[in-house]
Design a protein around this motif. Structure first.
Motif, PDB file in Angstrom:
ATOM      1  N   PHE A  82      56.287  22.625  47.397  1.00  0.00           N
ATOM      2  CA  PHE A  82      57.433  21.876  46.884  1.00  0.00           C
ATOM      3  C   PHE A  82      57.105  21.219  45.547  1.00  0.00           C
ATOM      4  O   PHE A  82      57.870  21.319  44.580  1.00  0.00           O
ATOM      5  N   ILE A  83      55.961  20.558  45.484  1.00  0.00           N
ATOM      6  CA  ILE A  83      55.546  19.899  44.239  1.00  0.00           C
ATOM      7  C   ILE A  83      55.348  20.935  43.128  1.00  0.00           C
ATOM      8  O   ILE A  83      55.831  20.762  42.005  1.00  0.00           O
ATOM      9  N   SER A  84      54.656  22.015  43.456  1.00  0.00           N
ATOM     10  CA  SER A  84      54.370  23.050  42.454  1.00  0.00           C
ATOM     11  C   SER A  84      55.636  23.752  41.980  1.00  0.00           C
ATOM     12  O   SER A  84      55.735  24.110  40.813  1.00  0.00           O
ATOM     13  N   LEU A  85      56.573  23.967  42.879  1.00  0.00           N
ATOM     14  CA  LEU A  85      57.830  24.602  42.479  1.00  0.00           C
ATOM     15  C   LEU A  85      58.529  23.796  41.392  1.00  0.00           C
ATOM     16  O   LEU A  85      59.033  24.347  40.413  1.00  0.00           O
ATOM     17  N   HIS A  86      58.495  22.483  41.546  1.00  0.00           N
ATOM     18  CA  HIS A  86      59.149  21.629  40.554  1.00  0.00           C
ATOM     19  C   HIS A  86      58.290  21.402  39.314  1.00  0.00           C
ATOM     20  O   HIS A  86      58.784  21.470  38.189  1.00  0.00           O
ATOM     21  N   CYS A  87      57.001  21.127  39.522  1.00  0.00           N
ATOM     22  CA  CYS A  87      56.123  20.763  38.398  1.00  0.00           C
ATOM     23  C   CYS A  87      55.533  21.966  37.673  1.00  0.00           C
ATOM     24  O   CYS A  87      55.067  21.819  36.548  1.00  0.00           O
ATOM     25  N   SER A  88      55.518  23.119  38.296  1.00  0.00           N
ATOM     26  CA  SER A  88      54.918  24.288  37.654  1.00  0.00           C
ATOM     27  C   SER A  88      55.926  25.367  37.298  1.00  0.00           C
ATOM     28  O   SER A  88      55.574  26.312  36.598  1.00  0.00           O
ATOM     29  N   VAL A  89      57.148  25.249  37.802  1.00  0.00           N
ATOM     30  CA  VAL A  89      58.119  26.306  37.527  1.00  0.00           C
ATOM     31  C   VAL A  89      59.425  25.747  36.957  1.00  0.00           C
ATOM     32  O   VAL A  89      59.770  26.012  35.807  1.00  0.00           O
ATOM     33  N   ALA A  90      60.156  24.994  37.755  1.00  0.00           N
ATOM     34  CA  ALA A  90      61.521  24.611  37.387  1.00  0.00           C
ATOM     35  C   ALA A  90      61.584  23.741  36.128  1.00  0.00           C
ATOM     36  O   ALA A  90      62.243  24.105  35.146  1.00  0.00           O
ATOM     37  N   ILE A  91      60.924  22.613  36.148  1.00  0.00           N
ATOM     38  CA  ILE A  91      60.993  21.687  35.013  1.00  0.00           C
ATOM     39  C   ILE A  91      60.343  22.287  33.758  1.00  0.00           C
ATOM     40  O   ILE A  91      60.953  22.267  32.683  1.00  0.00           O
ATOM     41  N   PRO A  92      59.129  22.858  33.858  1.00  0.00           N
ATOM     42  CA  PRO A  92      58.518  23.436  32.658  1.00  0.00           C
ATOM     43  C   PRO A  92      59.318  24.595  32.054  1.00  0.00           C
ATOM     44  O   PRO A  92      59.362  24.747  30.839  1.00  0.00           O
TER      45      PRO A  92
END
Length: 136
Positions: free
Chosen positions: A100-110
């Motif tokens: 969950f954290i990686s999906l947001h911090c490594s994919v969606a937002i970047p």
């Protein structure tokens, strides 16, 4: 100790976001917009080197992202270490939370940052990007 580990999760997440934004920006930049962004920040001399080393820069920033994502997983696993839950549940929850954290911090937002301000991100951190360069 809990707050220190939680701080580690937050720090690794922010670093993952940073490296991911750089990776996506380096993959998708427009040459014209990058040249303009570098010129605005008086860093035009970095343009040719960036084009020449773009594959290595992408690799280096992706490596930073991967290390940060591993640190997130290790930190989340450490959060569950002292609990009375079975090891299988600890691992499952750690993987779900990390995903969950990686999906947001490594994919969606970047990815959104790279799409809307990628060249400015590259121009802002151009010195850091080249300092961290690992030659393949």
């Amino acid at each position: 100790m809990f707050y220190l580990v939680l701080l580690g999760v937050v720090a690794a997440s922010l670093l993952s976001l940073f490296f991911s934004a750089l990776t996506y920006s380096l993959r998708e930049f427009s040459r014209i917009r990058l040249e303009e962004a570098l010129a605005k920040q008086n860093k035009s001399d970095w343009f040719d080197r960036t084009l020449e080393d773009s594959n290595e820069l992408i690799f280096t920033t992706a490596l930073g992202r991967m290390i940060c994502n591993l640190l997130i997983l290790i930190s989340v696993l450490h959060l569950f270490h002292g609990s009375n839950w079975a090891a299988g549940w600890q691992y499952l929850l750690a993987v779900v939370i990390t995903a969950f954290i990686s999906l947001h911090c490594s994919v969606a937002i970047p990815h959104a940052v790279a799409r809307h301000a990628g060249e400015r991100v590259i121009a802002t951190f151009i010195r850091f990007i080249h300092l961290s360069l690992i030659h393949i």
